[in-house]
Design a protein around this motif. Sequence first.
Motif, PDB file in Angstrom:
ATOM      1  N   ILE A 221       1.081  -0.987   0.032  1.00 34.42           N
ATOM      2  CA  ILE A 221      -0.335   0.024   0.235  1.00 34.42           C
ATOM      3  C   ILE A 221       0.906   1.082   0.428  1.00 34.42           C
ATOM      4  O   ILE A 221       1.674   1.492   0.767  1.00 34.42           O
ATOM      5  CB  ILE A 221      -0.617  -0.259   1.393  1.00 34.42           C
ATOM      6  N   LYS A 222       0.678   2.035  -0.813  1.00 30.52           N
ATOM      7  CA  LYS A 222       1.720   3.573  -0.919  1.00 30.52           C
ATOM      8  C   LYS A 222       0.944   4.199  -0.180  1.00 30.52           C
ATOM      9  O   LYS A 222      -0.354   4.423   0.207  1.00 30.52           O
ATOM     10  CB  LYS A 222       1.696   3.635  -2.293  1.00 30.52           C
ATOM     11  N   PRO A 223       1.468   4.885   0.103  1.00 30.44           N
ATOM     12  CA  PRO A 223       1.226   6.347   1.501  1.00 30.44           C
ATOM     13  C   PRO A 223       0.964   7.368   1.003  1.00 30.44           C
ATOM     14  O   PRO A 223       1.042   7.333   0.047  1.00 30.44           O
ATOM     15  CB  PRO A 223       2.475   6.529   2.436  1.00 30.44           C
ATOM     16  N   ASP A 224      -0.149   8.247   1.512  1.00 35.76           N
ATOM     17  CA  ASP A 224      -0.595   9.081   0.586  1.00 35.76           C
ATOM     18  C   ASP A 224       0.481   9.984   0.686  1.00 35.76           C
ATOM     19  O   ASP A 224       0.737  11.421  -0.582  1.00 35.76           O
ATOM     20  CB  ASP A 224      -2.132  10.019   1.450  1.00 35.76           C
ATOM     21  N   TYR A 225       1.169  10.411   2.113  1.00 42.19           N
ATOM     22  CA  TYR A 225       2.203  11.122   2.645  1.00 42.19           C
ATOM     23  C   TYR A 225       3.810  10.272   2.627  1.00 42.19           C
ATOM     24  O   TYR A 225       3.297   9.565   3.285  1.00 42.19           O
ATOM     25  CB  TYR A 225       2.183  12.129   3.104  1.00 42.19           C
ATOM     26  N   VAL A 226       4.662  10.165   1.518  1.00 40.99           N
ATOM     27  CA  VAL A 226       5.447   9.130   1.463  1.00 40.99           C
ATOM     28  C   VAL A 226       6.698   9.968   2.213  1.00 40.99           C
ATOM     29  O   VAL A 226       7.229  11.180   2.628  1.00 40.99           O
ATOM     30  CB  VAL A 226       6.532   9.088  -0.016  1.00 40.99           C
ATOM     31  N   VAL A 227       7.123   9.191   3.401  1.00 37.34           N
ATOM     32  CA  VAL A 227       8.288   9.659   4.566  1.00 37.34           C
ATOM     33  C   VAL A 227       9.065   8.978   5.048  1.00 37.34           C
ATOM     34  O   VAL A 227       9.236   7.755   5.101  1.00 37.34           O
ATOM     35  CB  VAL A 227       7.770  10.212   6.281  1.00 37.34           C
ATOM     36  N   ASN A 228      10.691   9.101   4.009  1.00 33.19           N
ATOM     37  CA  ASN A 228      11.790   7.716   4.484  1.00 33.19           C
ATOM     38  C   ASN A 228      12.273   7.628   6.344  1.00 33.19           C
ATOM     39  O   ASN A 228      11.974   9.338   6.950  1.00 33.19           O
ATOM     40  CB  ASN A 228      13.007   8.084   3.846  1.00 33.19           C
ATOM     41  N   TYR A 229      13.240   7.233   6.547  1.00 29.36           N
ATOM     42  CA  TYR A 229      13.670   6.879   7.950  1.00 29.36           C
ATOM     43  C   TYR A 229      15.111   8.135   7.526  1.00 29.36           C
ATOM     44  O   TYR A 229      15.307   8.170   6.226  1.00 29.36           O
ATOM     45  CB  TYR A 229      13.305   5.427   7.943  1.00 29.36           C
ATOM     46  N   PRO A 230      15.204   8.598   8.912  1.00 29.72           N
ATOM     47  CA  PRO A 230      16.739   8.907   8.616  1.00 29.72           C
ATOM     48  C   PRO A 230      17.947   8.534   7.911  1.00 29.72           C
ATOM     49  O   PRO A 230      17.858   6.902   8.109  1.00 29.72           O
ATOM     50  CB  PRO A 230      17.091   8.799  10.140  1.00 29.72           C
ATOM     51  N   GLU A 231      19.080   9.113   6.913  1.00 27.47           N
ATOM     52  CA  GLU A 231      19.956   8.061   7.224  1.00 27.47           C
ATOM     53  C   GLU A 231      20.955   7.269   7.683  1.00 27.47           C
ATOM     54  O   GLU A 231      20.674   5.980   7.279  1.00 27.47           O
ATOM     55  CB  GLU A 231      20.569   9.072   6.288  1.00 27.47           C
ATOM     56  N   TYR A 232      20.600   7.915   8.669  1.00 32.09           N
ATOM     57  CA  TYR A 232      21.171   6.746   9.607  1.00 32.09           C
ATOM     58  C   TYR A 232      20.954   5.547  10.455  1.00 32.09           C
ATOM     59  O   TYR A 232      21.435   4.586  11.061  1.00 32.09           O
ATOM     60  CB  TYR A 232      21.790   7.418  11.451  1.00 32.09           C
ATOM     61  N   THR A 233      19.919   4.697  10.144  1.00 36.10           N
ATOM     62  CA  THR A 233      19.192   4.061  10.078  1.00 36.10           C
ATOM     63  C   THR A 233      19.591   2.542   9.526  1.00 36.10           C
ATOM     64  O   THR A 233      19.359   1.816   9.365  1.00 36.10           O
ATOM     65  CB  THR A 233      17.302   4.172  10.340  1.00 36.10           C
ATOM     66  N   ASN A 234      20.325   3.734   7.893  1.00 34.43           N
ATOM     67  CA  ASN A 234      20.774   1.928   6.906  1.00 34.43           C
ATOM     68  C   ASN A 234      22.007   1.722   7.095  1.00 34.43           C
ATOM     69  O   ASN A 234      22.519   0.889   6.442  1.00 34.43           O
ATOM     70  CB  ASN A 234      20.444   2.709   5.624  1.00 34.43           C
ATOM     71  N   LEU A 235      22.682   2.342   8.608  1.00 36.41           N
ATOM     72  CA  LEU A 235      23.664   1.932   8.268  1.00 36.41           C
ATOM     73  C   LEU A 235      24.532   0.537   8.678  1.00 36.41           C
ATOM     74  O   LEU A 235      23.499   0.229   9.811  1.00 36.41           O
ATOM     75  CB  LEU A 235      24.681   2.876   9.663  1.00 36.41           C
ATOM     76  N   ILE A 236      25.107  -0.014   8.345  1.00 37.11           N
ATOM     77  CA  ILE A 236      25.165  -1.099   8.250  1.00 37.11           C
ATOM     78  C   ILE A 236      27.018  -1.480   8.861  1.00 37.11           C
ATOM     79  O   ILE A 236      27.607  -1.050   8.844  1.00 37.11           O
ATOM     80  CB  ILE A 236      25.398  -1.907   7.244  1.00 37.11           C
ATOM     81  N   ILE A 237      27.025  -2.281  10.126  1.00 34.74           N
ATOM     82  CA  ILE A 237      27.465  -2.164  11.133  1.00 34.74           C
ATOM     83  C   ILE A 237      28.386  -3.856  10.990  1.00 34.74           C
ATOM     84  O   ILE A 237      27.876  -5.013  11.748  1.00 34.74           O
ATOM     85  CB  ILE A 237      28.324  -1.847  12.545  1.00 34.74           C
ATOM     86  N   ASN A 238      29.662  -4.603  10.578  1.00 36.39           N
ATOM     87  CA  ASN A 238      29.735  -5.648  10.733  1.00 36.39           C
ATOM     88  C   ASN A 238      30.255  -5.334  11.798  1.00 36.39           C
ATOM     89  O   ASN A 238      30.626  -4.948  12.838  1.00 36.39           O
ATOM     90  CB  ASN A 238      30.769  -6.166   9.528  1.00 36.39           C
ATOM     91  N   ASP A 239      30.391  -7.529  11.590  1.00 34.02           N
ATOM     92  CA  ASP A 239      31.182  -8.160  13.678  1.00 34.02           C
ATOM     93  C   ASP A 239      32.545  -7.369  13.115  1.00 34.02           C
ATOM     94  O   ASP A 239      33.112  -7.395  12.811  1.00 34.02           O
ATOM     95  CB  ASP A 239      31.300  -9.928  13.448  1.00 34.02           C
ATOM     96  N   VAL A 240      32.787  -6.602  14.431  1.00 30.95           N
ATOM     97  CA  VAL A 240      33.910  -6.615  15.335  1.00 30.95           C
ATOM     98  C   VAL A 240      34.659  -7.436  15.735  1.00 30.95           C
ATOM     99  O   VAL A 240      33.946  -7.792  17.342  1.00 30.95           O
ATOM    100  CB  VAL A 240      33.638  -5.233  16.467  1.00 30.95           C
ATOM    101  N   LYS A 241      34.991  -8.178  15.581  1.00 34.66           N
ATOM    102  CA  LYS A 241      35.946  -9.914  16.008  1.00 34.66           C
ATOM    103  C   LYS A 241      37.115  -8.788  17.368  1.00 34.66           C
ATOM    104  O   LYS A 241      37.112  -9.317  17.822  1.00 34.66           O
ATOM    105  CB  LYS A 241      36.985 -10.049  15.029  1.00 34.66           C
ATOM    106  N   LYS A 242      37.237  -7.382  16.847  1.00 33.74           N
ATOM    107  CA  LYS A 242      38.489  -7.544  17.245  1.00 33.74           C
ATOM    108  C   LYS A 242      37.867  -5.443  18.002  1.00 33.74           C
ATOM    109  O   LYS A 242      38.221  -5.313  17.056  1.00 33.74           O
ATOM    110  CB  LYS A 242      40.206  -7.798  17.670  1.00 33.74           C
ATOM    111  N   PRO A 243      38.480  -5.153  19.163  1.00 33.91           N
ATOM    112  CA  PRO A 243      38.573  -3.419  18.649  1.00 33.91           C
ATOM    113  C   PRO A 243      39.171  -2.893  17.793  1.00 33.91           C
ATOM    114  O   PRO A 243      39.808  -3.163  17.509  1.00 33.91           O
ATOM    115  CB  PRO A 243      38.452  -3.433  20.078  1.00 33.91           C
ATOM    116  N   LEU A 244      38.454  -1.367  17.308  1.00 32.59           N
ATOM    117  CA  LEU A 244      39.088  -1.327  16.568  1.00 32.59           C
ATOM    118  C   LEU A 244      40.277   0.058  17.251  1.00 32.59           C
ATOM    119  O   LEU A 244      39.376   0.635  18.391  1.00 32.59           O
ATOM    120  CB  LEU A 244      38.398   0.037  15.816  1.00 32.59           C
ATOM    121  N   LYS A 245      41.330   0.385  16.978  1.00 29.15           N
ATOM    122  CA  LYS A 245      41.401   1.288  17.227  1.00 29.15           C
ATOM    123  C   LYS A 245      42.311   2.857  17.021  1.00 29.15           C
ATOM    124  O   LYS A 245      42.467   2.374  15.635  1.00 29.15           O
ATOM    125  CB  LYS A 245      43.010   1.151  18.789  1.00 29.15           C
ATOM    126  N   LYS A 246      42.564   3.230  17.223  1.00 36.69           N
ATOM    127  CA  LYS A 246      43.662   4.519  16.852  1.00 36.69           C
ATOM    128  C   LYS A 246      44.925   3.902  15.731  1.00 36.69           C
ATOM    129  O   LYS A 246      44.952   3.223  16.157  1.00 36.69           O
ATOM    130  CB  LYS A 246      44.489   5.252  17.480  1.00 36.69           C
TER     131      LYS A 246
END
Length: 484
Positions: free
Chosen positions: A376-401
């Motif tokens: 069903i197409k909404p009467d008013y299309v509103v998307n989620y913020p861009e940050y909701t699509n961020l993908i973080i892969n498994d962090v097997k060891k901590p990331l550092k400087k």
Amino acid sequence: MNNTDNSHSNSKIRTFLVGILVLAIGVLIGFFIPHTQKPVTERHSESSETQKSTKKESNDDYLSQVKNLIKTKYYQPVDETKLTNGSIKGMLDSLDDPYTTYLDKQEAQSLTDTISSSIVGIGVTVMEKNKLIVVDSTVSGTPAKKAGIRSKDIIVKVNGKSVLGKRSTEVTKLIRGKKGTSVTVTVRRGSKDIDFKMTRDTIPIETVKHKMLTKNIGYLSVSTFSNPTTSEFKKAITSLRKSGAKKFVVDMRGNPGGELKQALSMSSMFVKDGKTIMQVQGRQKSDLTVYDAGPKMDGGFKVTEPTVVLIDGDSASAAEIFTAALKSSNIPVVGKKSFGKGTVQSVVELPDDAELKMTIAKWLTPDGSWIHHKGIKPDYVVNYPEYTNLIINDVKKPLKKGDVSGNVKTIQKGLLALGYQPGNQKGIFDDATENAVKDFQTKRKISVNGTIDESTVQEVLRALSELEQKQDPMQKKAIDLLQN
């Protein structure tokens, strides 16, 4: 459906509309046609059945011959029940319909438990498709939703063990467990495998939550359509009215479906008596059942105040029936296009407590449209913020400087959305990024070490989920429409 094989004349039949096969990982999806309503029927002429009888007997003999050969000639003994179940599953798989399936005793009981009570899990609904376990929706407020699991994710591992090729029941057993214990679910999203570590929780039986958004706008969030939903919804409306609500926002986002009886009752509250809520089209054109609004549906309880409905890609089945009914009554719909599930299934109870769930019809909107695979197409299309699509892969060891990676880049974008200053957003872990990570860890009261470890990743995802709920552009659009 009231035609059954004579050999199973005592089997009970339940006709319902199922959104997506439920694995009892989260909550149900689909919607049941109440027994008091006229069931959808399949009609066959006597002459047609007679003409097919010879061929059917030939096919039955062929199947029996193959089964007998396996039982007597296969190099090792075969469990006859397993062989029968495999035969049934093979026939159903040939239909290429993910909503037509054989449920063994455990799967059938799982479905029943999900409908009747709350369960402990992570809060996703899935279906078996091409021998894969595919996520169809995540339920609002559940561990899966908070962690970031999405529709169309493919579950490939549970706690590090591959589940590829496994049945839904097997995957369910691995994912479910005691409340408070953790489970890691690995999903394949595109070409990437992503690990989500979650704490199992009770998926609450309470299906309607409500609050006041403004001085005169009430908000109702409906997570599923189950046994108590209509009653909860009425109580919520009554409570909001007492609090001064003159307008309503009804949130169907993330709602995977539920009992049709509940969807019809709630839809009827917003639709004028005598107007169509939905239609069910059987195999023959003459097999058409129309459901109209009226006191029999809503008990005389009406909502005539200005209302806006919110939907997204995880709004399916009964949620789509509700949305389509209100949309046809000129009630605005805001958000993203819904899932698109428009077929009807019938469940027949088989011997040994198994069940056969089979597609027998399709449901149509009040104007006769079929939304299957279209949504069903909404009467008013509103998307989620861009940050909701961020993908973080498994962090097997901590990331550092000093590290450079896609995960660093993703965390930088997340931190920026949360109001921190990570410096560059090119995936280079520099001094600014380290300081931003420390600031975040301090504010969120987790171990302050300046590295991106697993706990920090999970906390960033949690914070982004909270930010999404706080900003909520869809809800803001609904409020704007009601205030103007």
